[in-house]
Structures are given as structure tokens and as C-alpha cells.
Scaffold this active site. Structure first.
Site, PDB file in Angstrom:
ATOM      1  N   ASP A  53       0.994  -1.128  -0.004  1.00  0.00           N
ATOM      2  CA  ASP A  53       0.058  -0.111  -0.067  1.00  0.00           C
ATOM      3  C   ASP A  53       0.919   1.352   0.099  1.00  0.00           C
ATOM      4  O   ASP A  53       1.714   1.440   1.039  1.00  0.00           O
ATOM      5  CB  ASP A  53      -0.827  -0.038   1.245  1.00  0.00           C
ATOM      6  CG  ASP A  53      -1.694   1.088   1.260  1.00  0.00           C
ATOM      7  OD1 ASP A  53      -1.712   1.980   0.621  1.00  0.00           O
ATOM      8  OD2 ASP A  53      -2.447   1.313   2.453  1.00  0.00           O
ATOM      9  N   SER A 129      -3.511  13.965 -14.193  1.00  0.00           N
ATOM     10  CA  SER A 129      -4.776  13.809 -14.940  1.00  0.00           C
ATOM     11  C   SER A 129      -5.326  14.983 -15.572  1.00  0.00           C
ATOM     12  O   SER A 129      -5.057  15.970 -15.278  1.00  0.00           O
ATOM     13  CB  SER A 129      -5.726  13.442 -13.780  1.00  0.00           C
ATOM     14  OG  SER A 129      -7.073  13.151 -14.491  1.00  0.00           O
ATOM     15  N   TYR A 142      -9.985  14.712  -5.648  1.00  0.00           N
ATOM     16  CA  TYR A 142      -9.103  13.975  -6.727  1.00  0.00           C
ATOM     17  C   TYR A 142      -8.348  15.233  -7.667  1.00  0.00           C
ATOM     18  O   TYR A 142      -7.242  15.398  -7.595  1.00  0.00           O
ATOM     19  CB  TYR A 142      -9.925  13.273  -7.654  1.00  0.00           C
ATOM     20  CG  TYR A 142      -9.261  12.481  -8.811  1.00  0.00           C
ATOM     21  CD1 TYR A 142      -8.383  11.585  -8.554  1.00  0.00           C
ATOM     22  CD2 TYR A 142      -9.332  12.834 -10.055  1.00  0.00           C
ATOM     23  CE1 TYR A 142      -7.589  10.902  -9.592  1.00  0.00           C
ATOM     24  CE2 TYR A 142      -8.712  12.479 -11.097  1.00  0.00           C
ATOM     25  CZ  TYR A 142      -7.925  11.456 -10.988  1.00  0.00           C
ATOM     26  OH  TYR A 142      -7.253  10.752 -11.935  1.00  0.00           O
ATOM     27  N   LYS A 146      -3.961  15.918  -7.978  1.00  0.00           N
ATOM     28  CA  LYS A 146      -3.512  15.818  -9.369  1.00  0.00           C
ATOM     29  C   LYS A 146      -2.834  17.126  -9.617  1.00  0.00           C
ATOM     30  O   LYS A 146      -1.779  17.015 -10.295  1.00  0.00           O
ATOM     31  CB  LYS A 146      -4.426  15.425 -10.410  1.00  0.00           C
ATOM     32  CG  LYS A 146      -4.776  14.156 -10.299  1.00  0.00           C
ATOM     33  CD  LYS A 146      -3.854  12.921 -10.249  1.00  0.00           C
ATOM     34  CE  LYS A 146      -4.366  11.614 -10.285  1.00  0.00           C
ATOM     35  NZ  LYS A 146      -3.215  10.589 -10.220  1.00  0.00           N
TER      36      LYS A 146
HETATM   37  N1  LIG Z   1      -7.967   5.907 -16.674  1.00  0.00           N
HETATM   38  C1  LIG Z   1      -8.257   7.139 -16.914  1.00  0.00           C
HETATM   39  O1  LIG Z   1      -8.922   7.820 -17.785  1.00  0.00           O
HETATM   40  C2  LIG Z   1      -7.233   8.142 -15.963  1.00  0.00           C
HETATM   41  C3  LIG Z   1      -7.456   9.386 -16.279  1.00  0.00           C
HETATM   42  C4  LIG Z   1      -6.639  10.396 -15.818  1.00  0.00           C
HETATM   43  C5  LIG Z   1      -5.318  10.154 -14.941  1.00  0.00           C
HETATM   44  N2  LIG Z   1      -5.457   8.806 -14.309  1.00  0.00           N
HETATM   45  C6  LIG Z   1      -4.481   8.258 -13.579  1.00  0.00           C
HETATM   46  O2  LIG Z   1      -3.847   7.110 -14.046  1.00  0.00           O
HETATM   47  C7  LIG Z   1      -3.589   6.271 -12.853  1.00  0.00           C
HETATM   48  C8  LIG Z   1      -4.029   4.922 -13.219  1.00  0.00           C
HETATM   49  O3  LIG Z   1      -5.508   5.058 -13.571  1.00  0.00           O
HETATM   50  P1  LIG Z   1      -6.304   3.947 -13.692  1.00  0.00           P
HETATM   51  O4  LIG Z   1      -7.298   4.289 -14.784  1.00  0.00           O
HETATM   52  O5  LIG Z   1      -5.312   2.587 -14.584  1.00  0.00           O
HETATM   53  O6  LIG Z   1      -6.896   3.177 -12.459  1.00  0.00           O
HETATM   54  P2  LIG Z   1      -7.256   1.708 -11.863  1.00  0.00           P
HETATM   55  O7  LIG Z   1      -8.211   1.879 -10.760  1.00  0.00           O
HETATM   56  O8  LIG Z   1      -7.647   0.909 -13.048  1.00  0.00           O
HETATM   57  O9  LIG Z   1      -5.714   1.050 -11.282  1.00  0.00           O
HETATM   58  C9  LIG Z   1      -5.048   1.510 -10.215  1.00  0.00           C
HETATM   59  C10 LIG Z   1      -4.284   0.500  -9.731  1.00  0.00           C
HETATM   60  O10 LIG Z   1      -3.648   1.134  -8.597  1.00  0.00           O
HETATM   61  C11 LIG Z   1      -3.815   0.097  -7.441  1.00  0.00           C
HETATM   62  N3  LIG Z   1      -3.955   0.887  -6.232  1.00  0.00           N
HETATM   63  C12 LIG Z   1      -4.801   1.562  -5.897  1.00  0.00           C
HETATM   64  N4  LIG Z   1      -4.668   1.999  -4.466  1.00  0.00           N
HETATM   65  C13 LIG Z   1      -3.207   1.566  -4.175  1.00  0.00           C
HETATM   66  C14 LIG Z   1      -2.278   1.760  -3.345  1.00  0.00           C
HETATM   67  N5  LIG Z   1      -2.504   2.378  -2.090  1.00  0.00           N
HETATM   68  N6  LIG Z   1      -1.167   1.105  -3.299  1.00  0.00           N
HETATM   69  C15 LIG Z   1      -0.970   0.377  -4.353  1.00  0.00           C
HETATM   70  N7  LIG Z   1      -1.395   0.255  -5.498  1.00  0.00           N
HETATM   71  C16 LIG Z   1      -2.704   1.004  -5.402  1.00  0.00           C
HETATM   72  C17 LIG Z   1      -5.400  -0.570  -7.650  1.00  0.00           C
HETATM   73  O11 LIG Z   1      -5.195  -1.773  -7.152  1.00  0.00           O
HETATM   74  C18 LIG Z   1      -5.301  -0.942  -9.192  1.00  0.00           C
HETATM   75  O12 LIG Z   1      -4.335  -1.802  -9.425  1.00  0.00           O
HETATM   76  C19 LIG Z   1      -4.108   6.916 -11.554  1.00  0.00           C
HETATM   77  O13 LIG Z   1      -3.290   7.644 -11.024  1.00  0.00           O
HETATM   78  C20 LIG Z   1      -5.328   7.904 -12.221  1.00  0.00           C
HETATM   79  O14 LIG Z   1      -5.700   8.969 -11.202  1.00  0.00           O
HETATM   80  C21 LIG Z   1      -6.328   7.643 -15.276  1.00  0.00           C
END
Ligand SMILES: NC(=O)c1ccc[n+]([C@@H]2O[C@H](COP(=O)([O-])OP(=O)(O)OC[C@H]3O[C@@H](n4cnc5c(N)ncnc54)[C@H](O)[C@@H]3O)[C@@H](O)[C@H]2O)c1
Length: 241
Positions: A53, A129, A142, A146
């Protein structure tokens, strides 16, 4: 190519980044709070998987000791808890701040000293983001975290430059992952695709390509930057009929 740590590597963008970096020849360390997905991600690229974590500073320090020196740190793990700021409870706010902002900093504190000590420097890539630029009501704390990641990226670039460590961020727009599929109805998705200048939602590969660029020598003179990979979403909306 060296050793790359990716947090939140178990699924979504983190898994895409892990797979891209492995294809480019990095040796992967896949970290996730979900042990099974960390181990599966690692197995898919012949790397090492760890359950951690990132919000737990002591656990991150112990992880870094176990992993040893690394060349690249991708701070991808992130969470969101949506709701109006006036109503959000303490737990929802603290969770997002502790993972997105403090978790990123704990990983930097744990892994960067080893990079700096190696003599060949290193690279950090943080995940921001599009929400940092385009604020929508009800997105909780959130977008604030970011924006903080973008400021942290610049601050770290200045502090770590003399140690030979470059620090940049990638800001994804709307990317199709399991997480976004849970919050977007097919109608929401169609509406987004109608208004995004590039005409589609992003794919995890789009983000992985940007991370790979920032991690590479092609970006050796790039530090303290935030690369928006959003198909033009945060620049303006178009109106396709
Ligand atoms: N998907 C999008 O459209 C999008 C857009 C902008 C930014 N982001 C950013 O990209 C990153 C990944 O997003 P995603 O869509 O793949 O999210 P997701 O929820 O699919 O994956 C996130 C992963 O992080 C892990 N995780 C969560 N909390 C954790 C912790 N405390 N310690 C270790 N691991 C942890 C989860 O288990 C998961 O496997 C994030 O930082 C998110 O804010 C995503």
C-alpha cells in the site's frame, strides 16, 4: 535499460505501462495493493511482483529495501472518491490525498536515494490527470491532488536535478480502462468521443508510449514537465454531430 518500478501495476494504465516498459527491455518490479494482480502483472513480463500500500510510508520503505536499486520509478497508483466537496466525508478525502499525493512522495523518498547513489542518475514519472486542468463539479478532492502532483513534479525536478534524476508527469485525458468503464455509461462514452478533438477515448497504450518517451534518453533534456496525453480534451471540445 535497467530496473523499473511501476506502482498500481495490477491493471489499467499501470499494467499497460508495465507491459510497454518490459517490451523495451526494462526489468520490471510490479507493485500493487492487490497482491494477486501484482503477481500476475509481474508474471506476464517475467518481473518481480510485490503487494504494497503506497500510502503506508513504512511499508514503502521496506519495499524499497527489498527491491534494491532501481533506474525508473513510475508513480501510477491513484484512486478517486467522487462527490461534492461539501458532503465528502473525512475518510474519502484522506484516502485520495494519502494515496495520490503522499503515496507518490513516499515512493520518491524510498526509491530515489538509491538512484542517486548509483552514479548514473534515474528517472521518475508521475501520473497526473486531465482533471487537473478541467475541473468538474462532484469530482471530490481528486483534481486537487492531481494539481498537487504537477507542483510536486516541478519541485522534485528542481531538487533532484543536481542528483542526476529527471522528474516529469503524464496527464492522461479520458482513457478506456476497467476503472473508467465502471463510471461511464455507453452513452457517456459516446458523448465524450463526440467532443474529444481526437475523436476517441485514449487507450492504455497511449499513456504507456508517453511514459516510455519520458523514461528514455530521447527525453534526457526534459525535466519538470507535464505531458498531457488527452487527444486534445483539455484544449477544447469539438461538436461532431
Ligand atoms: N483511466 C483514466 O482515464 C485516467 C485519467 C486520468 C488519470 N488517470 C490516472 O492514472 C492512474 C491509473 O489509473 P487507472 O485508470 O489505471 O486506475 P485503476 O483503478 O484501473 O488502477 C489503479 C491500480 O492502482 C492500484 N492501487 C490503488 N491504490 C493503491 C495503493 N494504495 N497502493 C498500491 N496500489 C494501489 C489498484 O489496485 C489498481 O491496480 C491513476 O493515478 C489515475 O488517477 C487515469
Amino acid at each position: 535499460m535497467g530496473v523499473a518500478v511501476v506502482t498500481g501495476a495490477g491493471r489499467g494504465l499501470g499494467l499497460g505501462i508495465t507491459q510497454k516498459l518490459a517490451k523495451l527491455g526494462h526489468t520490471l518490479v510490479a507493485v500493487d495493493i492487490d497482491e494477486e494482480s501484482a503477481l500476475d502483472a509481474a508474471a506476464s513480463v517475467g518481473g518481480r511482483g510485490f503487494c504494497c500500500d503506497i500510502a503506508d510510508r513504512d511499508a514503502v520503505r521496506a519495499l524499497a529495501e527489498q527491491v534494491g536499486p532501481v533506474d525508473l520509478l513510475v508513480n501510477n497508483a491513484g484512486v478517486w472518491r467522487f462527490g461534492p466537496l461539501l458532503d465528502l466525508d473525512r475518510e474519502a478525502i484522506e484516502d485520495v490525498v494519502h494515496v495520490n499525493l503522499l503515496g507518490t512522495l513516499w515512493c520518491v523518498q524510498a526509491f530515489v536515494p538509491g538512484m542517486a547513489a548509483s552514479g548514473s542518475g534515474g528517472v521518475v514519472v508521475n501520473l497526473s490527470s486531465g482533471a487537473a486542468r478541467m475541473h468538474s463539479p462532484g469530482t471530490g478532492i481528486y483534481p486537487v491532488t492531481k494539481n498537487a502532483i504537477e507542483a510536486l513534479t516541478i519541485q522534485l525536478a528542481v531538487e533532484l536535478g543536481p542528483l542526476g534524476v529527471r522528474v516529469n508527469a503524464v496527464a492522461p485525458g479520458s482513457i478506456a480502462t476497467e476503472a473508467t468503464a465502471r463510471i461511464l455509461t455507453p452513452a457517456d462514452r459516446a458523448e465524450r468521443e463526440r467532443t474529444i478533438p481526437a475523436g476517441r477515448m485514449g487507450r492504455p497504450e497511449d499513456i504507456a508510449d508517453a511514459v516510455a518517451y519520458l523514461a528514455s534518453d530521447a527525453a534526457q533534456y526534459v525535466t519538470g514537465q507535464v505531458l498531457y496525453v488527452d487527444g486534445g480534451l483539455t484544449s477544447g471540445r469539438v461538436n461532431r454531430s
